[in-house]
Design an enzyme around this catalytic site. Sequence first.
Site, PDB file in Angstrom:
ATOM      1  CE  LYS A  97      74.812  22.751  -5.900  1.00 54.76           C
ATOM      2  NZ  LYS A  97      74.327  22.776  -7.282  1.00 54.76           N
TER       3      LYS A  97
ATOM      4  NE  ARG B 239      52.340  12.282  -0.917  1.00 51.63           N
ATOM      5  CZ  ARG B 239      51.438  11.357  -0.584  1.00 51.63           C
ATOM      6  NH1 ARG B 239      51.751  10.387   0.261  1.00 51.63           N
ATOM      7  NH2 ARG B 239      50.231  11.393  -1.088  1.00 51.63           N
TER       8      ARG B 239
ATOM      9  CG  ASP C 290      68.983  26.203 -12.214  1.00 55.56           C
ATOM     10  OD1 ASP C 290      69.284  26.885 -11.220  1.00 55.56           O
ATOM     11  OD2 ASP C 290      69.365  25.026 -12.364  1.00 55.56           O
TER      12      ASP C 290
ATOM     13  CE1 TYR D  46      75.090  20.811 -11.186  1.00 52.72           C
ATOM     14  CE2 TYR D  46      73.135  19.447 -11.410  1.00 52.72           C
ATOM     15  CZ  TYR D  46      74.306  19.754 -10.767  1.00 52.72           C
ATOM     16  OH  TYR D  46      74.699  18.995  -9.699  1.00 52.72           O
TER      17      TYR D  46
HETATM   18  C1  PLP Z   1      73.660  21.988  -8.147  1.00 54.01           C
HETATM   19  C2  PLP Z   1      72.790  22.510  -9.216  1.00 54.01           C
HETATM   20  C3  PLP Z   1      71.585  21.857  -9.534  1.00 54.01           C
HETATM   21  C4  PLP Z   1      71.134  20.602  -8.843  1.00 54.01           C
HETATM   22  O1  PLP Z   1      70.924  20.800  -7.484  1.00 54.01           O
HETATM   23  P1  PLP Z   1      71.008  19.601  -6.408  1.00 54.01           P
HETATM   24  O2  PLP Z   1      70.636  20.251  -5.135  1.00 54.01           O
HETATM   25  O3  PLP Z   1      72.406  19.073  -6.457  1.00 54.01           O
HETATM   26  O4  PLP Z   1      70.025  18.560  -6.854  1.00 54.01           O
HETATM   27  C5  PLP Z   1      70.803  22.410 -10.534  1.00 54.01           C
HETATM   28  N1  PLP Z   1      71.176  23.514 -11.195  1.00 54.01           N
HETATM   29  C6  PLP Z   1      72.325  24.152 -10.921  1.00 54.01           C
HETATM   30  C7  PLP Z   1      72.679  25.390 -11.678  1.00 54.01           C
HETATM   31  C8  PLP Z   1      73.180  23.674  -9.931  1.00 54.01           C
HETATM   32  O5  PLP Z   1      74.324  24.306  -9.665  1.00 54.01           O
END
Ligand code: PLP
Length: 393
Positions: free
Chosen positions: A208, A56, A183, A110
């Site tokens: 992604k 962890r 982000d 998001y």
């Molecule tokens: C998909 C996404 C998230 C969240 O990511 P997860 O892996 O689904 O938790 C956050 N910000 C953006 C811009 C995203 O496209």
Amino acid sequence: MKLHSKAVHAGDRKRVPGQPIPVTTPIHTAASFFYDHLETIDKVFAHEVPGYAYSRYDNPSNAALEELVTALEGGHGTLATASGMSALQIALTAGLADRRKHVLAANALYGATVKLLQQVFEPFGVTTTFVDICDLAAIEAAIAAEKPGVILMETISNPLLRVGPLDRIAELARAAGACLIVDNTFATPALVRPIELGAHISLSSATKFLSGHGDVIGGLVTTDAEHYEPIRALSRIYGPILGPFECYLTMRGIKTFPLRYERQNQNALTVARFLQQHPAVEAAHYPALENHPDQETIARLLPAGQHGAMVSFALRGAAREDVFAFFDRLKMVVPATSLGDVHTMALYPAIASHRDLPPRQRARLGIGDNLVRLSVGIEDSSDILADLEQALP
Ligand SMILES: *Cc1c(COP(=O)(O)O)cnc(C)c1O
């Protein structure tokens, strides 16, 4: 080293004297580690010597991925988390820790990020103000009025692909003592490295583009020196860590990420140009198009000829059922939630990513009921165009 080289070298092939060197980092499934002498683990716990004690806290598979991502993002250190959302949660918690409990957030985020702010942080006394992240004067005024502890934005916004002046916002954040959290999921470190532009924390959903094959849920938080230890300390306590198998998959994905992303960028430009001139398309959104509202910022922040792999467009005069019919006619493009995979994907924001926003708020953000979002893949572009052409009215 440049991005393509870092992607295949950073983090891997650690040398242990006298041991063979594996060309890829193994998947370390052990939950805990011990040493010949108890004294060693005492020193590991005390951070006096490097080492592993409990997964962890740290694990060699995680450490390899984290080193790789730190090299790509140009930060001080990285934490690999169980999802993009857990990356956001831990980044916000660390950013707010010793600052005023107010978040100045981009008005285009998001969907789950908005929920995280409103449904998780707000009940704990963290308030949020939303601001047009492309309007520097409005941001300046909001900083003066709200004195936010954290400013939160996406490098390229979802789904209209607006690009805020991240470098200027970083200057404002630093002058105000606020933590800028970016982000970077859509832009990826191939286009923008937020920490190099003055942000404190850059995070992304590893689900992604970085993993890229639709087989991992994961997140990555890269920070400057100031926020790294606080983030690790939080993670040691509440443990939103990525599993070692997902670390391995993400690392494997990242090795081809720069190549894939280059191709995806090229294909996205081709798709955007095709949509822009198509009679069934009312408007196409892509950062390389001449009519994009953030031209100046794009020219300053994005590398020449690279504008990402996300494209969105409004279907001319289309009601909800017309958009459904368009999706149902797609033969190759995958109509699944998510983005960044090797295959081209289409998503309908009104029923998916922005489903929970009231229709009036969606309209105010410019997200019409006729808006479609594409994540462009690595296929031959002629096949993508052919599928879109036959599906468009
Ligand atoms: C998909 C996404 C998230 C969240 O990511 P997860 O892996 O689904 O938790 C956050 N910000 C953006 C811009 C995203 O496209």
